[in-house]
Scaffold this active site. Structure first.
Site, PDB file in Angstrom:
ATOM      1  N   TYR A  32      57.256  73.131   1.310  1.00 20.36           N
ATOM      2  CA  TYR A  32      58.701  72.994   1.435  1.00 20.36           C
ATOM      3  C   TYR A  32      59.039  72.184   2.677  1.00 20.36           C
ATOM      4  O   TYR A  32      58.162  71.874   3.507  1.00 20.36           O
ATOM      5  CB  TYR A  32      59.388  74.363   1.464  1.00 20.36           C
ATOM      6  N   ARG A  51      56.231  64.551   7.436  1.00 21.78           N
ATOM      7  CA  ARG A  51      55.589  65.875   7.355  1.00 21.78           C
ATOM      8  C   ARG A  51      55.515  66.358   5.902  1.00 21.78           C
ATOM      9  O   ARG A  51      54.504  66.950   5.492  1.00 21.78           O
ATOM     10  CB  ARG A  51      56.346  66.879   8.222  1.00 21.78           C
ATOM     11  N   ARG A 100      47.646  80.207 -16.146  1.00 23.55           N
ATOM     12  CA  ARG A 100      47.156  80.681 -14.839  1.00 23.55           C
ATOM     13  C   ARG A 100      45.634  80.580 -14.709  1.00 23.55           C
ATOM     14  O   ARG A 100      44.892  81.257 -15.433  1.00 23.55           O
ATOM     15  CB  ARG A 100      47.596  82.132 -14.617  1.00 23.55           C
ATOM     16  N   HIS A 102      42.676  79.865 -11.267  1.00 28.99           N
ATOM     17  CA  HIS A 102      42.606  79.614  -9.830  1.00 28.99           C
ATOM     18  C   HIS A 102      42.375  78.135  -9.538  1.00 28.99           C
ATOM     19  O   HIS A 102      42.852  77.611  -8.542  1.00 28.99           O
ATOM     20  CB  HIS A 102      41.516  80.479  -9.181  1.00 28.99           C
ATOM     21  N   GLU A 179      52.975  80.343  18.248  1.00 29.00           N
ATOM     22  CA  GLU A 179      54.337  79.959  17.850  1.00 29.00           C
ATOM     23  C   GLU A 179      55.037  81.188  17.286  1.00 29.00           C
ATOM     24  O   GLU A 179      54.480  82.290  17.319  1.00 29.00           O
ATOM     25  CB  GLU A 179      54.296  78.819  16.816  1.00 29.00           C
TER      26      GLU A 179
HETATM   27  N1  PMP Z   1      56.819  76.955  13.129  1.00 25.93           N
HETATM   28  C1  PMP Z   1      57.082  77.586  11.976  1.00 25.93           C
HETATM   29  C2  PMP Z   1      56.104  78.618  11.493  1.00 25.93           C
HETATM   30  C3  PMP Z   1      58.242  77.299  11.245  1.00 25.93           C
HETATM   31  O1  PMP Z   1      58.485  77.910  10.073  1.00 25.93           O
HETATM   32  C4  PMP Z   1      59.150  76.353  11.764  1.00 25.93           C
HETATM   33  C5  PMP Z   1      60.430  76.035  11.031  1.00 25.93           C
HETATM   34  N2  PMP Z   1      60.197  75.477   9.798  1.00 25.93           N
HETATM   35  C6  PMP Z   1      58.837  75.701  12.970  1.00 25.93           C
HETATM   36  C7  PMP Z   1      57.665  76.026  13.620  1.00 25.93           C
HETATM   37  C8  PMP Z   1      59.755  74.651  13.546  1.00 25.93           C
HETATM   38  O2  PMP Z   1      59.697  73.459  12.817  1.00 25.93           O
HETATM   39  P1  PMP Z   1      60.934  72.455  12.780  1.00 25.93           P
HETATM   40  O3  PMP Z   1      61.316  72.188  14.194  1.00 25.93           O
HETATM   41  O4  PMP Z   1      60.397  71.235  12.100  1.00 25.93           O
HETATM   42  O5  PMP Z   1      62.017  73.129  12.013  1.00 25.93           O
END
Ligand code: PMP
Length: 283
Positions: A32, A51, A100, A102, A179
């Site tokens: 996505y 991306r 379905r 894998h 993160e």
């Molecule tokens: N890390 C994760 C796991 C995310 O889901 C997001 C948001 N999509 C980000 C970082 C930040 O990415 P962006 O600045 O491109 O929205």
């Protein structure tokens, strides 16, 4: 009425029908992307497209019409009367519908492409106040660089934070902060900006990339190096970044208050430059 995009057509969202054999539904076999419309343009559209293409390539989904994304994204904003508003677009591409198994369908099936827009209503969190976050061991896989729709570890973790009245769940792996469940995180230690380096343990955020550029241009020392979970007490400032909320100060990391509990000077400077760039681009 909410007009969405589905496999080449624009139609009311509630008229969309997706096969129960769609591999997105069965395996979370898809990717996505989320972009922000800021009353006139998509912020850094190019990086989001790069991306998206990379995510597709990493999981071997072949979407021959991938270059149509920018066009239908703009069209969706227009069709939904959002041109002069702030909005988010969500795009999802799955491997498509097939019995379905894998292994991937052979021959290849047509990917399923779905996108919708919705008005973005700011959270109301003032730049000076920020959010408190929880900190816990990362329970995700080691390909977090792919923007996969398989987000259960992220949603479970964020739900935990949400139930505690906290604004984000920040992960650590091997003792190092990586993160958040849906954001990147930055720290300021003795005037230097730190954030986890690009790798399989983080999503390379488009906002992260722009914040690093802004900081370097502003003469702020930058290190793409991790901060240890044991060093959180020494951090003077922290903030998270993502496409929707942009730059959000963090005022508490688990049990540690960050700085004096309000947004710090470096965070506020970066926040200000980020927004003045958007204003200048809007003209
Ligand atoms: N890390 C994760 C796991 C995310 O889901 C997001 C948001 N999509 C980000 C970082 C930040 O990415 P962006 O600045 O491109 O929205």
């Amino acid at each position: 009425m909410n007009i969405a995009y589905f496999n080449g057509n624009f139609l009311p969202k509630d008229e969309i029908k997706i096969s129960p054999d769609d591999r997105g539904f069965l395996f979370a076999d898809g990717i996505y992307e989320v972009m922000k419309w800021t009353s006139g343009f998509f912020y850094d559209l190019e990086s989001h497209i790069i991306r998206m293409k990379r995510s597709l390539k990493e999981i071997s989904i072949n979407w021959p019409e991938e270059d149509t994304f920018s066009g239908f994204a703009h069209k969706l904003i227009e069709l939904n009367g959002l041109s002069d508003k702030q909005a988010l677009i969500y795009l999802q591409v799955t491997r498509g519908a097939a019995p379905r198994t894998h292994y991937f369908p052979g021959p290849e099936v047509t990917p399923t492409v779905y996108a919708f827009v919705r008005e973005f209503i700011p959270s109301g969190i003032l730049p000076g106040t920020g959010i408190r976050v929880m900190v816990k061991e990362d329970i995700r896989w080691s390909r977090c660089d792919i923007k996969s729709v398989a987000l259960l570890p992220n949603t479970l973790s964020f739900q935990e934070a949400h139930q505690k009245g906290l604004g984000e769940c920040i992960f650590f792996r091997n003792g190092l902060i990586t993160e958040g469940s849906h954001s990147n995180i930055f720290f300021v230690v003795d005037g230097t900006l730190f954030t986890y380096p690009e790798s399989g343990y983080i999503l390379s955020g488009v906002t992260r990339k722009n914040i690093l550029r802004i900081a370097r241009q502003a003469g702020i020392p930058v290190k793409e190096e991790p901060i240890s979970v044991n060093d959180l007490a020494t951090v003077q400032e922290a903030f998270i970044t993502n496409t929707s909320a942009e730059v959000t100060p963090v005022t508490a990391l688990g049990s540690h208050t960050v700085g004096n509990g309000t947004a710090g000077a470096v965070t506020m400077l970066i926040h200000k430059i980020f927004h003045s760039e958007i204003a200048a681009q809007r003209g």
